[in-house]
Scaffold this active site. Structure first.
Site, PDB file in Angstrom:
ATOM      1  CE  LYS A  11      -3.909  -2.138   2.393  1.00 22.37           C
ATOM      2  NZ  LYS A  11      -4.760  -2.037   3.600  1.00 22.37           N
ATOM      3  CG  PHE A  59     -13.768   1.385   6.468  1.00 23.86           C
ATOM      4  CD1 PHE A  59     -13.220   0.906   5.282  1.00 23.86           C
ATOM      5  CD2 PHE A  59     -14.465   0.498   7.280  1.00 23.86           C
ATOM      6  CE1 PHE A  59     -13.361  -0.421   4.913  1.00 23.86           C
ATOM      7  CE2 PHE A  59     -14.621  -0.838   6.918  1.00 23.86           C
ATOM      8  CZ  PHE A  59     -14.063  -1.292   5.727  1.00 23.86           C
ATOM      9  NE  ARG A  87      -6.374 -13.461   5.267  1.00 24.36           N
ATOM     10  CZ  ARG A  87      -6.678 -12.169   5.103  1.00 24.36           C
ATOM     11  NH1 ARG A  87      -6.331 -11.532   4.006  1.00 24.36           N
ATOM     12  NH2 ARG A  87      -7.332 -11.512   6.035  1.00 24.36           N
ATOM     13  CB  THR A  93      -6.608  -6.018   9.862  1.00 23.57           C
ATOM     14  OG1 THR A  93      -6.966  -7.085   8.983  1.00 23.57           O
ATOM     15  CG2 THR A  93      -6.958  -4.692   9.217  1.00 23.57           C
ATOM     16  NE  ARG A 104      -2.009  -5.759   7.306  1.00 19.66           N
ATOM     17  CZ  ARG A 104      -2.984  -6.525   6.849  1.00 19.66           C
ATOM     18  NH1 ARG A 104      -3.399  -7.569   7.558  1.00 19.66           N
ATOM     19  NH2 ARG A 104      -3.554  -6.259   5.699  1.00 19.66           N
ATOM     20  CG  ASN A 114      -3.341  -2.445   7.028  1.00 22.58           C
ATOM     21  OD1 ASN A 114      -3.167  -2.204   5.840  1.00 22.58           O
ATOM     22  ND2 ASN A 114      -4.419  -3.072   7.472  1.00 22.58           N
ATOM     23  CG  HIS A 117      -5.443  -6.157  -0.002  1.00 25.33           C
ATOM     24  ND1 HIS A 117      -6.641  -6.198   0.665  1.00 25.33           N
ATOM     25  CD2 HIS A 117      -5.590  -6.938  -1.104  1.00 25.33           C
ATOM     26  CE1 HIS A 117      -7.484  -6.966  -0.025  1.00 25.33           C
ATOM     27  NE2 HIS A 117      -6.864  -7.422  -1.097  1.00 25.33           N
TER      28      HIS A 117
END
EC number: 2.7.4.6
Length: 140
Positions: A11, A59, A87, A93, A104, A114, A117
């Site tokens: 991100k 959000f 994951r 998250t 993270r 964070n 994704h």
């Protein structure tokens, strides 16, 4: 175990801090192989389309704004149990709840920023991969 593919995104909060290489290394060190990768700057329309599943969530506007605020790196990862492995390497998250050594926990700034994704199921992996890549861009 079957080899599978999953979608991964680095991100804007992470790309702005030049963490693409460090994050990709963490994924590769976990046994995942990058079979497609490109850097993109999402338009608002692309962000709205990609995150359409969240359009009714409070959000959503903030998410679209953030995701279109800078470059992202979209990737297709391949490996045994790639979805679950990705994951696990990403971590929870909320970085405060993420396990030590996860992406993270190490790199995220907040629950909103964070850093990464990843797809959560085979169906979403297929949809998310197809959103960003044509078949000829994925080279195993």
């Amino acid at each position: 175990m079957a080899i599978e593919r999953t979608f991964s995104m680095i991100k804007p909060d992470a790309t702005k801090r030049n963490l693409t290489g460090a994050i990709t290394k963490m994924l590769e060190d976990a046994g995942l192989r990058v079979v497609a990768s490109k850097r993109v700057w999402m338009s608002r329309r692309e962000a709205e389309g990609f995150y359409a599943v969240h359009k009714d969530r409070p959000f959503f506007g903030e998410l679209v704004e953030f995701m279109s605020s800078g470059p992202t790196v979209v990737q297709v990862l391949e490996g045994e149990n790639a979805i679950a492995k990705n994951r696990e390497v990403m971590g929870a998250t909320n970085p405060a709840n993420a396990a030590e050594g996860t992406i993270r926990k190490v790199h995220a700034l907040s629950i909103g920023e964070n850093s990464v994704h990843g797809s959560d199921a085979p169906e979403t992996a297929a949809e998310e991969i197809a959103y960003w890549f044509s078949g000829t861009e994925i080279v195993g």
